[in-house]
Design an enzyme around this catalytic site. Sequence first.
Site, short mmCIF file in Angstrom:
data_model
loop_
_atom_site.label_atom_id
_atom_site.label_comp_id
_atom_site.label_asym_id
_atom_site.label_seq_id
_atom_site.Cartn_x
_atom_site.Cartn_y
_atom_site.Cartn_z
N HIS A 43 0.92 -1.19 -0.01
CA HIS A 43 0.01 -0.01 0.03
C HIS A 43 0.89 1.32 -0.10
O HIS A 43 0.63 2.30 -0.57
CB HIS A 43 -0.85 0.14 1.26
CG HIS A 43 -1.84 -1.13 1.32
ND1 HIS A 43 -1.71 -2.13 2.20
CD2 HIS A 43 -2.92 -1.39 0.66
CE1 HIS A 43 -2.78 -2.78 2.12
NE2 HIS A 43 -3.53 -2.41 1.29
N GLN A 159 -8.84 -7.14 -10.70
CA GLN A 159 -9.52 -6.12 -10.03
C GLN A 159 -9.16 -4.94 -11.11
O GLN A 159 -9.99 -3.93 -11.39
CB GLN A 159 -9.24 -5.62 -8.91
CG GLN A 159 -9.45 -4.37 -8.30
CD GLN A 159 -9.36 -4.33 -6.71
OE1 GLN A 159 -10.13 -4.81 -6.09
NE2 GLN A 159 -8.06 -3.90 -6.15
#
Length: 286
Positions: A43, A159
């Site tokens: 992240h 995704q």
Amino acid sequence: MPNPVKTRVINTLAELKEILSTVKKEGLSLGFVPTMGALHDGHLALIERCKNENSICLASIFVNPSQFNSSEDFKRYPRNLEKDTQLLEKAGCELIFTPIEADIYSGPAIKNFEFGEMDKVMEGKYRPGHFKGVADIVSRFVKIIEPDKLYLGQKDFQQVAILREVLKQMDSNTRIVECPTIREENGLAMSSRNELLNSKDRNNAGIIYRTLCEIKEGIASIPIETLIKKGMQKINSVNGFQCEYLLLVNANTLEAVTNNSDVDTIQACTAVKVGKVRLIDNLRIK
Ligand code: AMP
């Protein structure tokens, strides 16, 4: 050197809209990093890239119930807002949006997205409804935030493909920036779910990336069917590991590829169950 950026945590849609109107009025470029929290270096790599490329970096932390197809998985998903906030502050992220469900889901869905076969294969097959949930939440965020750029990790390869479609169907001006997968030392793709593994399984899980790398090495000389069969056998040979799928797909359409010479770009994608934890990974092999 200490980071001079003051991070602002935003909990409500009303407050977010107010801040965004100032950002837009001042003509500042805005990058957006959607996350479900339990942040790790994967992240943080997205945050760093976003900061480098925009005046303002906005990260969201929201464990989106509609993309979980098992309530047990949703409940078990790791949450640590305090630690996440500290990490984002340290990384110099300007804005953190942590909405509550009732607020972000207060209006109707943006659109009834259609993905053809794209959301029926791989993750879509094993997690029915998952991508509808992802498309719903990300389209709501994009509609409200209207970021210049949306930062997504290649770790969630399918995704990214689905969200490209979402932006297209929304006629959005937001551009997707696809960021490389960050891995642990043994090659395991970093994931919030890795925290749920015991140390033996976490060590052994390096087999997933090694298998993908072997497929990449073999693609020019070994038939795809053999590569898949051997790869699944290898993963399944680890005690407690069960490979749900291992597929070579056209990187643009996600259609299964059976013959190397048929397409120019091939992605090897896999999902592996380790006890109750499900791990996914992928690698560009051609
Ligand atoms: P998540 O919190 O799992 O929904 O992930 C938020 C974003 O971080 C998604 O775009 C993910 O693809 C990305 N991401 C998660 N893990 C990694 C990783 N190991 N490397 C790069 N990006 C990642």
